[in-house]
Enzyme design. Sequence first.
Site, PDB file in Angstrom:
ATOM      1  N   LYS A 161       6.483  -1.937   1.954  1.00 17.65           N
ATOM      2  CA  LYS A 161       4.911  -1.114   2.627  1.00 17.65           C
ATOM      3  C   LYS A 161       3.476  -2.278   2.574  1.00 17.65           C
ATOM      4  O   LYS A 161       3.019  -1.672   1.361  1.00 17.65           O
ATOM      5  CB  LYS A 161       4.465   0.357   1.686  1.00 17.65           C
ATOM      6  CG  LYS A 161       4.023   0.777   2.750  1.00 17.65           C
ATOM      7  CD  LYS A 161       3.800   2.285   2.709  1.00 17.65           C
ATOM      8  CE  LYS A 161       3.088   3.818   3.285  1.00 17.65           C
ATOM      9  NZ  LYS A 161       3.313   3.250   4.543  1.00 17.65           N
TER      10      LYS A 161
ATOM     11  N   TYR B  44       1.079  -1.259  -0.207  1.00 18.05           N
ATOM     12  CA  TYR B  44      -0.134  -0.366  -0.168  1.00 18.05           C
ATOM     13  C   TYR B  44       1.157   0.918  -0.117  1.00 18.05           C
ATOM     14  O   TYR B  44       2.185   0.933   0.085  1.00 18.05           O
ATOM     15  CB  TYR B  44      -0.993   0.387   1.482  1.00 18.05           C
ATOM     16  CG  TYR B  44      -0.187   0.791   2.199  1.00 18.05           C
ATOM     17  CD1 TYR B  44       0.546  -0.507   3.287  1.00 18.05           C
ATOM     18  CD2 TYR B  44      -0.559   1.533   3.148  1.00 18.05           C
ATOM     19  CE1 TYR B  44       1.184  -0.021   4.464  1.00 18.05           C
ATOM     20  CE2 TYR B  44       0.202   1.622   3.918  1.00 18.05           C
ATOM     21  CZ  TYR B  44       0.689   0.685   5.137  1.00 18.05           C
ATOM     22  OH  TYR B  44       1.963   1.163   6.103  1.00 18.05           O
TER      23      TYR B  44
ATOM     24  N   GLU C 223      12.100   2.626  14.268  1.00 17.14           N
ATOM     25  CA  GLU C 223      10.987   3.872  13.736  1.00 17.14           C
ATOM     26  C   GLU C 223      10.190   2.869  14.406  1.00 17.14           C
ATOM     27  O   GLU C 223      10.008   1.916  15.589  1.00 17.14           O
ATOM     28  CB  GLU C 223      10.434   3.347  12.092  1.00 17.14           C
ATOM     29  CG  GLU C 223      10.396   1.948  11.868  1.00 17.14           C
ATOM     30  CD  GLU C 223       9.557   1.270  10.162  1.00 17.14           C
ATOM     31  OE1 GLU C 223       9.723   2.669   9.608  1.00 17.14           O
ATOM     32  OE2 GLU C 223       9.556   0.526  10.466  1.00 17.14           O
TER      33      GLU C 223
ATOM     34  N   LEU D  56      11.612   1.437   7.200  1.00 17.75           N
ATOM     35  CA  LEU D  56      10.754   1.698   5.691  1.00 17.75           C
ATOM     36  C   LEU D  56      11.486   2.768   4.983  1.00 17.75           C
ATOM     37  O   LEU D  56      11.670   3.875   6.468  1.00 17.75           O
ATOM     38  CB  LEU D  56       9.152   2.192   6.114  1.00 17.75           C
ATOM     39  CG  LEU D  56       7.974   2.372   5.068  1.00 17.75           C
ATOM     40  CD1 LEU D  56       8.752   1.476   3.631  1.00 17.75           C
ATOM     41  CD2 LEU D  56       6.832   3.082   5.693  1.00 17.75           C
TER      42      LEU D  56
HETATM   43  N1  PDD Z   1       2.829   4.948   7.510  1.00 18.63           N
HETATM   44  N2  PDD Z   1       7.459   3.344   8.914  1.00 18.63           N
HETATM   45  C1  PDD Z   1       6.125   2.984   9.276  1.00 18.63           C
HETATM   46  C2  PDD Z   1       6.983   1.735  10.053  1.00 18.63           C
HETATM   47  C3  PDD Z   1       4.945   3.533   8.870  1.00 18.63           C
HETATM   48  O1  PDD Z   1       3.468   2.784   8.890  1.00 18.63           O
HETATM   49  C4  PDD Z   1       5.109   5.286   8.253  1.00 18.63           C
HETATM   50  C5  PDD Z   1       3.621   6.410   7.280  1.00 18.63           C
HETATM   51  C6  PDD Z   1       6.272   5.510   7.903  1.00 18.63           C
HETATM   52  C7  PDD Z   1       6.380   7.097   7.183  1.00 18.63           C
HETATM   53  O2  PDD Z   1       6.474   7.021   5.860  1.00 18.63           O
HETATM   54  P1  PDD Z   1       6.295   8.547   5.237  1.00 18.63           P
HETATM   55  O3  PDD Z   1       6.442   9.371   5.577  1.00 18.63           O
HETATM   56  O4  PDD Z   1       6.015   7.996   3.621  1.00 18.63           O
HETATM   57  O5  PDD Z   1       4.761   8.883   5.944  1.00 18.63           O
HETATM   58  C8  PDD Z   1       7.597   4.815   8.223  1.00 18.63           C
HETATM   59  C9  PDD Z   1       1.856   5.190   6.790  1.00 18.63           C
HETATM   60  C10 PDD Z   1       1.492   7.067   7.093  1.00 18.63           C
HETATM   61  C11 PDD Z   1       0.652   4.395   7.118  1.00 18.63           C
HETATM   62  O6  PDD Z   1       0.808   3.140   7.559  1.00 18.63           O
HETATM   63  O7  PDD Z   1      -0.817   5.010   7.451  1.00 18.63           O
END
Ligand code: PDD
Length: 282
Positions: free
Chosen positions: A148, A34, A180, A204
């Site tokens: 992701k 996703y 993270e 990620l």
């Molecule tokens: N999640 N690490 C993880 C495990 C995440 O699920 C996310 C973001 C990030 C940050 O990535 P980004 O800057 O591209 O949003 C880091 C999204 C927002 C979610 O699962 O809803």
Amino acid sequence: MSEQVVYLNGAFVPLSEARIPVLDRGFIFGDGIYEVVPVYDGRPFRLNQHLKRLERSLAAISIDNPFDEAGWRTLIADLIGRHRWPNQFVYMQITRGVARRDHAFPKGVQPTVFAMTSEFVAPAAALREQGLAVITADDERWLHCDIKSVSLLGNVLAKQAAVDAGAAECMMFRDGILTEGSSSNIWVVRHGRVLGAPVNHLVLEGIRVGLLAELCARCGLDYELRRVPREEVLQADELMLTSATREILPITRVDGVPVGNGQPGPVYQRLIEAYQAATREA
Ligand code: PDD
């Protein structure tokens, strides 16, 4: 506002009418990926980077990308245009498709392609002013956190542990080294430097990881991705998290202990202003 419209396998349908078969491998195995893209004033922010990460996630699990870049851009613009919210976040999900249950990849199956958009409400001023409480935990997830994937059970359990403790996020460590948050990247400020975990198979590559490098450069702040031991995180002058939906937020308590003086710090203030300026420029 009339009902949300979602995209599913080639058609736009009202959310309440969108259906997938129970044998979808996303449902049965969590076999899919996703993306989440923020939209400011009708314009997707950093879409190019999100589409590249989507491409990498698909390639990592051997699903053909159902669209080229132009195809995704058209679909996303169409979806955004069907909703009147100025700020939105677009969710896209691709699964391997529908097949008789068997762990191995089915042959000749069309991927399921789903996209929806929701209203994006930026984090409340009180959160920016007070900061978030987080807990810490061992990172118990698998070894491909760079993908992701919709298989998010480890992340879900970590987030729930935080919620159960009255906190907003769970900051994870593998062998005592920062990885993270359950749904965010974590940033450590020490002696004016902004430190984050290196992006590799354990973390990620958040789209805000590259963005933060740019914002630090603009603000004249040192930025480094390197292994950050737990002790260093706990001695931080400031802590922050970033994600598409939370932008940048200060972390002011870790396991009940104040970070620095317990208030959002000056580095956070500079970065959030730079972030907001970047969303307006885009
Ligand atoms: N999640 N690490 C993880 C495990 C995440 O699920 C996310 C973001 C990030 C940050 O990535 P980004 O800057 O591209 O949003 C880091 C999204 C927002 C979610 O699962 O809803």
